[in-house]
Design an enzyme around this catalytic site. Structure first.
Site: not given
Ligand code: DQA
Length: 164
Positions: A10-11, A18, A23, A74, A77, A80, A98, A100-102, A107, A111
């Protein structure tokens, strides 16, 4: 040809617009193009999808059981919160990386826990879009290593039968 399913949670459709300080500015389309280009170089087929819905992600992971050799995910959210996504990964038994960009471990405390990490082949976190490319290379290497027959020297064969 090997087939890898790449799922963005999502997102991530808003990537590039965003929270750019976290990101980055690269759009999801550009990230997907870079992945497709690398896949072509590695002679892998990638099927890349994004969903804001947990159920849809679960269904896609389930469907990957037939026709795919691995998953890059990825969960965003849902990382978690989602026992359902974790269970789907276990159910299909495909090697899953798995991404994650961040760096989720630097964080907010909520997270820093991933439901997926415990059932994934590995996790790449904090390298931005490069993390996806490394995941593709990593899965490729992993699958090649899995296909190689184990080398058994005549000595170790003898030792094995001696201990029977
Ligand atoms: C994320 C990290 C998650 O905590 C966050 O909810 C995201 C992006 C990342 O790619 O860093 O939407 O998965």
């Amino acid at each position: 040809m090997r087939r890898i399913l790449v799922l963005h949670g999502p997102n991530l459709n808003l990537l590039g617009r965003r929270e750019q300080s976290i990101y980055g500015t690269l759009s999801l389309d550009s990230l997907d193009s870079a992945l497709t280009k690398l896949a072509e170089e590695l002679a892998i087929v990638v099927d890349i999808r994004q969903s804001n819905s947990e159920g849809e992600l679960v269904t896609w992971i389930q469907e990957a059981r037939s026709g795919y050799d691995g998953v890059i995910l990825n969960p965003a959210a849902y990382t978690h919160t989602s026992v359902a996504i974790r269970d789907a990964i276990v159910a299909v038994g495909l090697p899953t990386i798995e991404v994650h960009l961040s760096n989720i471990h630097q964080r907010e405390p909520f997270r820093q826990h991933s439901y997926v990490a415990g059932v994934a082949l590995g996790q790449i976190s904090g390298l931005g879009p490069i993390g996806y490319l490394l995941a593709l290379r990593g899965l490729h290497e992993h699958m090649s290593a899995m296909r190689k027959p184990r080398k058994t020297s005549p000595t170790s064969r003898r030792q094995k039968s001696a201990t029977k």
